[in-house]
Design a protein around this motif. Structure first.
Motif, PDB file in Angstrom:
ATOM      1  N   TRP A 142       0.806  -1.230   0.000  1.00 19.39           N
ATOM      2  CA  TRP A 142       0.000   0.000   0.000  1.00 19.39           C
ATOM      3  C   TRP A 142       0.835   1.274   0.000  1.00 19.39           C
ATOM      4  O   TRP A 142       0.293   2.365  -0.131  1.00 19.39           O
ATOM      5  CB  TRP A 142      -0.950  -0.015   1.182  1.00 19.39           C
ATOM      6  CG  TRP A 142      -2.084  -0.987   1.007  1.00 19.39           C
ATOM      7  CD1 TRP A 142      -2.605  -1.448  -0.157  1.00 19.39           C
ATOM      8  CD2 TRP A 142      -2.842  -1.613   2.057  1.00 19.39           C
ATOM      9  NE1 TRP A 142      -3.642  -2.326   0.079  1.00 19.39           N
ATOM     10  CE2 TRP A 142      -3.806  -2.441   1.430  1.00 19.39           C
ATOM     11  CE3 TRP A 142      -2.807  -1.565   3.449  1.00 19.39           C
ATOM     12  CZ2 TRP A 142      -4.722  -3.205   2.161  1.00 19.39           C
ATOM     13  CZ3 TRP A 142      -3.704  -2.316   4.182  1.00 19.39           C
ATOM     14  CH2 TRP A 142      -4.658  -3.121   3.540  1.00 19.39           C
ATOM     15  N   THR A 143       2.165   1.155   0.138  1.00 20.56           N
ATOM     16  CA  THR A 143       3.005   2.349  -0.007  1.00 20.56           C
ATOM     17  C   THR A 143       3.088   2.790  -1.469  1.00 20.56           C
ATOM     18  O   THR A 143       3.444   3.938  -1.751  1.00 20.56           O
ATOM     19  CB  THR A 143       4.429   2.085   0.497  1.00 20.56           C
ATOM     20  OG1 THR A 143       5.062   1.111  -0.355  1.00 20.56           O
ATOM     21  CG2 THR A 143       4.422   1.589   1.942  1.00 20.56           C
ATOM     22  N   GLY A 144       2.797   1.874  -2.388  1.00 20.22           N
ATOM     23  CA  GLY A 144       2.939   2.180  -3.799  1.00 20.22           C
ATOM     24  C   GLY A 144       4.362   2.063  -4.310  1.00 20.22           C
ATOM     25  O   GLY A 144       4.622   2.265  -5.504  1.00 20.22           O
ATOM     26  N   THR A 157      -0.125  -1.353  -7.644  1.00 19.53           N
ATOM     27  CA  THR A 157      -0.850  -0.112  -7.911  1.00 19.53           C
ATOM     28  C   THR A 157      -2.321  -0.461  -8.140  1.00 19.53           C
ATOM     29  O   THR A 157      -2.627  -1.606  -8.496  1.00 19.53           O
ATOM     30  CB  THR A 157      -0.284   0.598  -9.161  1.00 19.53           C
ATOM     31  OG1 THR A 157      -0.389  -0.293 -10.287  1.00 19.53           O
ATOM     32  CG2 THR A 157       1.165   0.992  -8.953  1.00 19.53           C
ATOM     33  N   ARG A 159      -2.321   3.072  -5.542  1.00 26.95           N
ATOM     34  CA  ARG A 159      -2.246   3.310  -4.113  1.00 26.95           C
ATOM     35  C   ARG A 159      -3.651   3.527  -3.567  1.00 26.95           C
ATOM     36  O   ARG A 159      -4.513   4.080  -4.253  1.00 26.95           O
ATOM     37  CB  ARG A 159      -1.384   4.548  -3.832  1.00 26.95           C
ATOM     38  CG  ARG A 159       0.092   4.360  -4.125  1.00 26.95           C
ATOM     39  CD  ARG A 159       0.857   5.659  -3.887  1.00 26.95           C
ATOM     40  NE  ARG A 159       0.800   6.066  -2.481  1.00 26.95           N
ATOM     41  CZ  ARG A 159       1.284   7.240  -2.043  1.00 26.95           C
ATOM     42  NH1 ARG A 159       1.825   8.093  -2.900  1.00 26.95           N
ATOM     43  NH2 ARG A 159       1.211   7.538  -0.762  1.00 26.95           N
ATOM     44  N   ARG A 163      -4.666   7.252   3.724  1.00 23.12           N
ATOM     45  CA  ARG A 163      -3.257   7.305   4.080  1.00 23.12           C
ATOM     46  C   ARG A 163      -3.097   7.228   5.587  1.00 23.12           C
ATOM     47  O   ARG A 163      -3.909   7.790   6.313  1.00 23.12           O
ATOM     48  CB  ARG A 163      -2.608   8.597   3.550  1.00 23.12           C
ATOM     49  CG  ARG A 163      -2.816   8.851   2.053  1.00 23.12           C
ATOM     50  CD  ARG A 163      -2.437   7.710   1.157  1.00 23.12           C
ATOM     51  NE  ARG A 163      -1.041   7.299   1.319  1.00 23.12           N
ATOM     52  CZ  ARG A 163      -0.565   6.117   0.949  1.00 23.12           C
ATOM     53  NH1 ARG A 163      -1.380   5.206   0.440  1.00 23.12           N
ATOM     54  NH2 ARG A 163       0.705   5.830   1.120  1.00 23.12           N
ATOM     55  N   HIS A 165      -2.643   3.976   5.084  1.00 27.31           N
ATOM     56  CA  HIS A 165      -3.150   2.767   4.438  1.00 27.31           C
ATOM     57  C   HIS A 165      -4.609   2.574   4.844  1.00 27.31           C
ATOM     58  O   HIS A 165      -5.092   3.184   5.820  1.00 27.31           O
ATOM     59  CB  HIS A 165      -2.308   1.542   4.820  1.00 27.31           C
ATOM     60  CG  HIS A 165      -2.215   1.290   6.302  1.00 27.31           C
ATOM     61  ND1 HIS A 165      -3.258   0.768   7.036  1.00 27.31           N
ATOM     62  CD2 HIS A 165      -1.185   1.486   7.180  1.00 27.31           C
ATOM     63  CE1 HIS A 165      -2.893   0.653   8.301  1.00 27.31           C
ATOM     64  NE2 HIS A 165      -1.647   1.075   8.427  1.00 27.31           N
TER      65      HIS A 165
END
Length: 328
Positions: A142-144, A157, A159, A163, A165
């Motif tokens: 999930w950080t991308g 991808t 994301r 944020r 996550h």
């Protein structure tokens, strides 16, 4: 205001494909109704291979619930994370998070039925290792950014919307689950009222130097059904509540701990026990007042194959005669 929950697991031991389809569509209509009336949360869950059609696919069902609503959160409690391909799970949850604007909450459990692991060709003895891999993969994915996965570099991808996550909690009733949540800096959701396990979780957090919090279930978390005449409702529909109670009891053996655990063998004992309750609107308001702001009112309108029309009666009574008083 107390937390208000509508639980939906779609159980119906006597269903045909047509009647089960009607039950699913009714659940979506109930979800939209709950959303419009200001109920807090829809809750769904996961079990595999149950002869009563217990929901086995919470992710697509959660997607339909989110699509039918605009405000209400949807909680997967619990998703059996070791049964999934971790990369695909990260993608699916990211897409649901994006499409819903962050309204999906996932409680990642480890499960307690070896037969579910066998059916999915997963090793029950490695469930802890699989859970660690699943959770670590979600957080990295999930950080991308690119990350190492099983000896190769991968990137997931898109994301997610939320944020850092999507909302993710670790569920369970063991010290291993509490340690896992503490190590990863994730919130911990005990499956029953276990204050000693909450203390253990916070002690491990201090050791790891991580942030986190514990969502402790109340000491009593009854499943509620509303009726203007509880005696009549117990006589006519108590067998549906008993069915689910007995099914759960058959699964929850040994050290399994759960907020919903009945030992009743018949409807009379189930009513006396209080795990499942049929209450009038006035009794429901009184129960909420006893719990105050920490109260949790969990409605189960389609419990154990409950007729859809009876489920609607319960839900409408709650919306029309309980919710306004809770808001006041």
């Amino acid at each position: 205001m107390p937390v208000t929950v509508v639980r939906l697991n779609l159980v119906d031991p006597d269903a045909t494909p047509r009647s089960l389809s009607e039950r699913y569509r009714a659940a979506l209509e109930m979800a939209a109704f709950a959303d419009e009336r200001g109920i807090s949360t829809l809750q769904t869950e996961e079990h595999h291979g149950s002869p009563d059609n217990w929901l086995p696919a919470p992710l697509p069902f959660a997607g339909t619930l989110l699509g039918a609503t605009r405000r209400i959160t949807v909680t997967l409690s619990a998703l059996i994370a070791p049964l999934y391909d971790p990369l695909r799970l990260a993608e699916d949850l990211a897409v649901l998070d994006l499409a819903s604007g962050g309204r999906l909450i996932t409680v990642a459990g480890i499960g307690y039925r070896p037969e579910e692991y066998a059916a999915q060709d997963k090793d029950w003895k490695r469930r802890g290792v699989l859970q660690d891999e699943a959770l670590e993969t979600l957080l990295a994915a999930w950080t991308g950014e690119p990350f190492d996965y099983r000896g190769r570099t991968v990137r997931i991808t898109p994301r997610p919307y939320t944020r850092p996550h999507p909302p993710l909690l670790v569920g369970g009733s063991s010290q291993a689950a509490a340690r896992r949540a503490a190590r990863l800096g994730l919130p911990f959701f005990p499956s029953a009222h276990l204050p000693e396990l909450e203390a253990y979780y916070h002690a491990r957090r201090a050791e790891y130097g991580t942030e986190g919090w514990c969502l402790m279930p109340p000491a009593a978390t009854p499943l509620l059904h509303l009726s203007e005449d509880p005696d009549r409702a117990w006589a006519r529909y108590g067998t549906h509540l008993l069915y689910e109670a007995r099914r759960y009891a058959s699964w929850q053996q040994g050290t399994v701990r759960s907020a919903v655990r009945s030992r009743a063998e018949d409807v009379t004992a189930l009513r006396r026990e209080g795990v499942y309750r049929i209450v009038t609107p006035e009794e429901c308001v009184a129960y909420a007042a006893e719990g105050g702001e920490m109260a949790s009112l969990v409605l189960h309108p389609l419990c154990g194959g409950m007729p859809v029309e009876e489920g609607w009666r319960s839900l409408r009574l709650f919306a029309e005669r309980v919710l306004p008083r809770l808001k006041d």
